[in-house]
Design a protein around this motif. Structure first.
Motif, PDB file in Angstrom:
ATOM      1  N   SER A 665      -4.337  12.132   6.248  1.00  0.00           N
ATOM      2  CA  SER A 665      -4.312  11.541   5.652  1.00  0.00           C
ATOM      3  C   SER A 665      -3.980  10.310   5.507  1.00  0.00           C
ATOM      4  N   LEU A 666      -3.841   9.262   4.563  1.00  0.00           N
ATOM      5  CA  LEU A 666      -4.030   7.836   4.693  1.00  0.00           C
ATOM      6  C   LEU A 666      -3.211   7.264   3.143  1.00  0.00           C
ATOM      7  N   ALA A 667      -1.892   7.449   2.948  1.00  0.00           N
ATOM      8  CA  ALA A 667      -1.800   6.247   1.860  1.00  0.00           C
ATOM      9  C   ALA A 667      -1.982   5.531   1.883  1.00  0.00           C
ATOM     10  N   ILE A 668      -2.518   4.125   1.218  1.00  0.00           N
ATOM     11  CA  ILE A 668      -2.762   2.721   0.924  1.00  0.00           C
ATOM     12  C   ILE A 668      -2.525   2.447  -0.512  1.00  0.00           C
ATOM     13  N   SER A 669      -1.870   1.420  -0.734  1.00  0.00           N
ATOM     14  CA  SER A 669      -0.767   1.027  -1.998  1.00  0.00           C
ATOM     15  C   SER A 669      -1.749  -0.589  -2.192  1.00  0.00           C
ATOM     16  N   ILE A 670      -1.981  -0.588  -3.901  1.00  0.00           N
ATOM     17  CA  ILE A 670      -3.019  -1.749  -3.704  1.00  0.00           C
ATOM     18  C   ILE A 670      -2.093  -1.888  -4.778  1.00  0.00           C
ATOM     19  N   SER A 671      -2.586  -3.650  -5.657  1.00  0.00           N
ATOM     20  CA  SER A 671      -1.446  -3.621  -6.146  1.00  0.00           C
ATOM     21  C   SER A 671      -1.893  -5.761  -6.023  1.00  0.00           C
ATOM     22  N   ASP A 672      -1.697  -6.027  -7.485  1.00  0.00           N
ATOM     23  CA  ASP A 672      -2.032  -7.385  -8.332  1.00  0.00           C
ATOM     24  C   ASP A 672      -1.746  -8.015 -10.162  1.00  0.00           C
ATOM     25  N   THR A 673      -1.065  -8.480 -10.157  1.00  0.00           N
ATOM     26  CA  THR A 673      -1.291  -8.752 -10.988  1.00  0.00           C
ATOM     27  C   THR A 673      -2.281  -9.093 -12.311  1.00  0.00           C
ATOM     28  N   ASN A 674      -3.175  -8.930 -12.416  1.00  0.00           N
ATOM     29  CA  ASN A 674      -4.019  -9.196 -12.816  1.00  0.00           C
ATOM     30  C   ASN A 674      -5.208  -8.004 -12.388  1.00  0.00           C
ATOM     31  N   LEU A 675      -4.931  -6.954 -11.695  1.00  0.00           N
ATOM     32  CA  LEU A 675      -5.986  -5.502 -11.368  1.00  0.00           C
ATOM     33  C   LEU A 675      -6.762  -5.477 -12.448  1.00  0.00           C
ATOM     34  N   ALA A 676      -8.151  -5.694 -11.663  1.00  0.00           N
ATOM     35  CA  ALA A 676      -9.037  -4.649 -12.879  1.00  0.00           C
ATOM     36  C   ALA A 676      -9.894  -3.897 -12.478  1.00  0.00           C
ATOM     37  N   ASP A 686      -9.119   5.382  -9.967  1.00  0.00           N
ATOM     38  CA  ASP A 686      -8.255   5.016 -11.195  1.00  0.00           C
ATOM     39  C   ASP A 686      -6.863   4.120 -11.550  1.00  0.00           C
ATOM     40  N   ILE A 687      -6.728   3.066 -12.195  1.00  0.00           N
ATOM     41  CA  ILE A 687      -5.430   2.254 -11.444  1.00  0.00           C
ATOM     42  C   ILE A 687      -4.347   1.889 -13.034  1.00  0.00           C
ATOM     43  N   ASP A 688      -2.962   2.047 -12.327  1.00  0.00           N
ATOM     44  CA  ASP A 688      -2.191   2.725 -13.273  1.00  0.00           C
ATOM     45  C   ASP A 688      -1.006   1.868 -13.290  1.00  0.00           C
ATOM     46  N   GLY A 689      -1.507   0.027 -14.549  1.00  0.00           N
ATOM     47  CA  GLY A 689      -0.825  -0.923 -15.002  1.00  0.00           C
ATOM     48  C   GLY A 689      -2.029  -1.626 -13.887  1.00  0.00           C
ATOM     49  N   ASN A 690      -0.816  -2.586 -13.020  1.00  0.00           N
ATOM     50  CA  ASN A 690      -1.687  -3.534 -12.257  1.00  0.00           C
ATOM     51  C   ASN A 690      -1.713  -2.955 -10.859  1.00  0.00           C
ATOM     52  N   ARG A 691      -1.024  -1.573 -10.377  1.00  0.00           N
ATOM     53  CA  ARG A 691      -1.556  -0.498  -8.878  1.00  0.00           C
ATOM     54  C   ARG A 691      -2.490   0.097  -8.829  1.00  0.00           C
ATOM     55  N   ALA A 692      -2.387   0.996  -7.668  1.00  0.00           N
ATOM     56  CA  ALA A 692      -3.640   1.864  -7.453  1.00  0.00           C
ATOM     57  C   ALA A 692      -3.250   2.010  -6.396  1.00  0.00           C
ATOM     58  N   MET A 693      -2.932   3.958  -6.040  1.00  0.00           N
ATOM     59  CA  MET A 693      -2.548   4.854  -4.798  1.00  0.00           C
ATOM     60  C   MET A 693      -3.690   5.055  -4.116  1.00  0.00           C
ATOM     61  N   LEU A 694      -4.068   5.052  -3.354  1.00  0.00           N
ATOM     62  CA  LEU A 694      -5.046   5.859  -2.560  1.00  0.00           C
ATOM     63  C   LEU A 694      -4.959   6.849  -1.534  1.00  0.00           C
ATOM     64  N   ASP A 695      -5.509   8.202  -1.711  1.00  0.00           N
ATOM     65  CA  ASP A 695      -5.366   9.109  -0.912  1.00  0.00           C
ATOM     66  C   ASP A 695      -6.684   9.378  -0.048  1.00  0.00           C
ATOM     67  N   LEU A 696      -6.954   8.455   0.983  1.00  0.00           N
ATOM     68  CA  LEU A 696      -7.805   8.942   2.238  1.00  0.00           C
ATOM     69  C   LEU A 696      -7.340  10.022   3.023  1.00  0.00           C
ATOM     70  N   LYS A 697      -8.565  10.877   2.698  1.00  0.00           N
ATOM     71  CA  LYS A 697      -8.488  11.819   4.324  1.00  0.00           C
ATOM     72  C   LYS A 697      -9.767  11.594   4.974  1.00  0.00           C
ATOM     73  N   SER A 698      -9.244  12.682   6.481  1.00  0.00           N
ATOM     74  CA  SER A 698     -10.125  12.513   7.507  1.00  0.00           C
ATOM     75  C   SER A 698     -10.815  13.254   7.043  1.00  0.00           C
ATOM     76  N   ASP A 699     -10.684  14.412   7.052  1.00  0.00           N
ATOM     77  CA  ASP A 699     -11.322  15.686   6.738  1.00  0.00           C
ATOM     78  C   ASP A 699     -12.169  16.439   7.793  1.00  0.00           C
ATOM     79  N   GLY A 700     -10.725  16.566   8.387  1.00  0.00           N
ATOM     80  CA  GLY A 700     -11.285  17.526   9.982  1.00  0.00           C
ATOM     81  C   GLY A 700     -11.882  16.344  11.325  1.00  0.00           C
ATOM     82  N   GLY A 701     -12.428  15.407  10.858  1.00  0.00           N
ATOM     83  CA  GLY A 701     -12.590  13.904  11.775  1.00  0.00           C
ATOM     84  C   GLY A 701     -12.488  12.877  11.313  1.00  0.00           C
ATOM     85  N   ALA A 702     -13.131  11.830  11.472  1.00  0.00           N
ATOM     86  CA  ALA A 702     -12.927  10.621  11.058  1.00  0.00           C
ATOM     87  C   ALA A 702     -13.980   9.691   9.970  1.00  0.00           C
TER      88      ALA A 702
END
Length: 782
Positions: A665-676, A686-702
């Motif tokens: 899995s891969l955690a990716i942070s996304i941010s912007d003062t005016n994130l829409a 889902d967006i938390d204020g001006n930030r969002a976190m992604l948890d991307l899975k490999s699902d056992g492959g690619a």
């Protein structure tokens, strides 16, 4: 003699008996043929025809020997040890074991059950087999037609035509090989990849069945391309590349950093940016690409408008100057400065620098550099005439006498001077060329016309005409002097109303009293006279101006006053405009230039620096602007400028575009003062204020993820990320883990024995395999 006859009879009887034995066919053959019998081994030494009559026979063809034909008629097994060349092989019965060598045509027909042909490391032109074919070793055939399955542990490579019922042996083909199948699917191999040809296919090729064509989509003339190998629109198989295409951007555009192309295929195109004007594009066919892949070029960026200045100072006639060119965006190198008279058509520009007095415009063109367009910059400057020098001297004179006037000048022609006179202190409109004759104080003015180098020169001098004294006649009577009665003089003081910032210029004139050296005094309206001061007022308010004129021999002293006001300049309609790239929701996505209305300049403070325009790089709340008339210097009250929202930056994604990350899995942070909004593969996150976190899975492959992030201003950042399980680096299957496999792709099992969940079969490790359908699999090492 009798004994010899008995032996001959015995020999004939023996042959007759042998002819009756099973498997032995005695056939009268044609001439010039060699006949092979049981337990016979013959070495060919010439281009003859060899005919097999019975089993156990061996034909040995040495290197360099060519045999015309080998023919088989018996139902037994025959062997050919071939180190040379055999032009033709025909077999109507039996089993023919061909070991090595080169063959022209091989034709077999099955008469008895079990008959056929065995290939062991041969090379043949055309093979037609109605019986079974067994393969040992590696064999090469140009054309192969087999009525039954091809079996054995060996392999055959068919380069031109293949027609086969089925196969448990390995068949290699070229991608252009014509393939026909009968009642079952046939697996063939090309370049290490297995391909399944469906049953009942006729003259199919790998290219027609599995080939993928790559083409470049429309690019609206933004991009042109060329290539040395020309594989666009040509069928390609998995792993084949279209080659490298040089792509050039159209004039007026550039490839930005990170420029990518889009594709309908399942592989990522390789894009190499050479510079702003050129990229290289390549694409390799993925194992899941089918039919057609279209590569599309997004519109490149338009060249940007750079900034620069051309500065030429105002000079006087005859003075030299240097043009200064500065630019942080474009090269300062240019082909020279050009000039024209201000207000004339641009077609009058010339490289000849002006020398005469006048108002001019200078222009220089800076070449396009990197991402910036060709830049034209101008500057206005003035060549002014010099101020000349001279003197005017008029001697005091008694009324009625000749006036003596003297003019000197080394810059003007004094012979053409116009000399005029007025009463000292009177308005200039009263000047006259008539010499004064009455007693009084006068001002003389000499005007000399301008010339090519100097401005008009005006000289003045004050003088007095003295009243002529008449001596009284001598009388004996003594008279008392008469009392002198002075007259009321006439004068005008005028002070018009002014706007804040304008220079106060009172107008004072008198035909009777002298105004020379007279000072104007000021006070606030309604204030005591004791507050009069010579300080010129500048603040907004109501004022009174006063002057005092002294008496003279004829006229009384005078006090003159005038009322005036200083007020703010009314703010002009549409006093300013905003210039910038408009985004969404009232935001600008670029710097914003605030431009004052034509004829005005603007400042952030009443008495600050006034400019024609200024630039905002960040959002502003309330800000007060002041405006000044560029000609008069009159200034306005402050007005509140509307809020300007600026967001120039695209949202930040904490990952690299087009990169494969090897992790579960891969955690990716996304941010912007005016994130829409955040979209991952088309789904909202889902967006938390001006930030969002992604948890991307490999699902056992690619797994591939398309990320699209947008802010309120409309700035968009896109990214493609692949998250692949660690085992996919090597392709070696892990034990005991649920993994995702893709059909048609090669995978490797480690050494040892393996089973697959849901399947009792045991598989040997150390080999490469592929699966027939996409899905989740769990492999267990025994």
């Amino acid at each position: 003699m009798r004994g010899r006859i008995k032996k001959f009879i015995a020999l004939v009887m023996s042959l007759l008996v042998m002819n009756q034995l099973p498997g032995f066919d005695l056939i009268i053959s044609k001439a010039a043929s060699n006949y092979l019998y049981i337990d016979t081994s013959v070495t060919a030494d010439s281009e003859d025809t060899y005919v097999f009559y019975s089993g156990g026979c061996t034909l040995d063809v040495a290197s360099g020997i060519t045999v015309s034909e080998v023919s088989v008629t018996g139902p037994n097994t025959y062997v050919v040890e071939n180190g040379g060349t055999i032009n033709s092989v025909t077999s109507s019965n039996g089993t023919l074991n061909l070991n090595g060598g080169s063959y022209g045509t091989i034709s077999t027909s099955q008469v008895a059950e079990g008959s056929g042909v065995i290939f062991n490391g041969i090379t043949a032109s055309a093979v037609t087999a109605n019986g079974p074919i067994q393969l040992n070793g590696n064999n090469t055939v140009t054309s192969l037609t087999a009525a039954e399955e091809i079996t054995g542990t060996g392999a055959v490579t068919v380069s031109s035509y293949l027609s086969v019922s089925g196969s448990t042996a390995t068949i290699y083909v070229d991608k252009e090989t014509q393939i026909s199948t009968l009642n079952s699917d046939v697996t063939v191999y090309y370049d290490g990849t297995a391909y399944s040809i469906p049953a009942n296919s006729t003259d199919t090729t790998l290219l027609s069945e599995y080939g993928t064509r790559v083409s470049f989509g429309p690019v609206d003339s933004y991009v042109t391309w060329s290539s040395a190998d020309g594989k666009l629109d040509t069928p390609l198989l998995v792993g084949e590349s279209i080659g490298t295409y040089q792509c050039t951007v159209a004039e007026g555009y550039y490839f930005p950093e990170g420029y990518t192309v889009t594709t309908t295929g399942n592989a990522t195109p390789t894009v190499t940016r050479i510079d702003e004007s050129e990229i290289q594009v390549s694409y390799t066919i993925a194992d899941t690409d089918l039919g057609e892949v279209i590569i599309t070029f997004p519109a490149p960026n338009e060249l940007e408008v750079g900034t620069g200045t051309l500065t030429i100072p105002d000079v006087k006639v005859g003075e030299t100057w240097e043009a200064t060119v500065e630019s942080e965006t474009n090269s300062n190198a240019h082909d020279g400065v050009m000039y024209k008279v201000k207000g004339t058509n641009d077609s009058t520009y010339t490289t000849q620098a002006p020398t005469a007095a006048g108002d001019y415009v200078a222009r220089v063109v800076l070449p396009a550099t990197g991402i910036y367009k060709e830049l034209t910059i101008t500057d206005e400057f003035t060549i002014s005439k010099k101020i000349g020098e001279g003197t005017l001297s008029v001697a005091d004179v008694t009324a009625g006498e000749v006036m003596i006037t003297e003019i000197t000048s080394e810059t003007h022609d004094k012979s053409t001077a116009i000399i005029e006179y007025k009463v000292t202190g009177a308005d200039d409109s009263t000047y006259s060329t008539a010499e004064p004759s009455e007693a009084g104080n006068y001002t003389a003015r000499a005007t000399m016309a301008e010339n090519d180098t100097y401005e008009e020169l005006i000289l003045t001098d004050e003088f007095t005409v003295i009243e002529k004294v008449v001596e009284p006649e001598d009388t004996e009577d003594t008279k008392e002097p008469e009392e002198v009665v002075k007259l009321e003089g006439s004068a005008i003081l005028s002070v018009p109303d002014y706007y804040y910032g304008m220079a106060i210029k009172p107008q004072l004139s008198s035909a009777t009293n002298s105004t020379t050296g007279v000072a104007v005094e000021y006070k606030s309206y309604g204030a005591s006279d004791e507050t009069y001061t010579k300080t010129v007022p500048s603040n907004v308010g109501r004022y009174i101006a006063r002057v005092k004129l002294l008496e003279n021999d004829k006229y009384k002293a005078m006090v003159l006053t005038d009322e005036f006001t200083i007020s703010y300049l009314p703010v002009p309609q549409d006093a300013y405009s905003l210039i910038g790239e408009v985004g969404s929701n009232g935001y600008y996505v670029s710097d914003v230039t605030v431009v004052a209305k034509d004829g005005y300049v603007v400042s952030n403070s009443l008495n600050g620096e006034y400019v024609e325009q200024f630039t905002l790089s960040v959002s502003t709340s309330s800000r007060t602007l002041y405006f000044m008339d560029a000609k008069t210097g009159a200034k306005s009250e402050g007005i509140v400028m509307a809020v300007v929202n600026i967001d120039r930056e695209s949202p930040n994604i904490d990952a690299d575009n087009n990169k494969t990350y090897y992790a579960d899995s891969l955690a990716i942070s996304i941010s912007d003062t005016n994130l829409a909004s955040v979209l991952v593969n088309g789904e909202n996150i889902d967006i938390d204020g001006n930030r969002a976190m992604l948890d991307l899975k490999s699902d056992g492959g690619a797994e591939e993820y398309d990320i699209v992030v947008t802010d309120i201003a409309g700035n968009v950042r896109t990214m493609k990320v692949t998250v692949a399980a660690e085992w996919t680096k090597s392709g070696e299957i892990p034990s005991g883990s649920s993994i995702k496999l893709e059909s048609g792709k090669n995978y490797t099992l480690g050494d040892g024995s393996w089973t697959v969940s849901g399947d009792s079969t045991t598989y040997s490790g150390g080999s490469t395999f592929y699966v027939g359908s996409d899905g989740k699999y769990t492999f267990n090492k025994q």
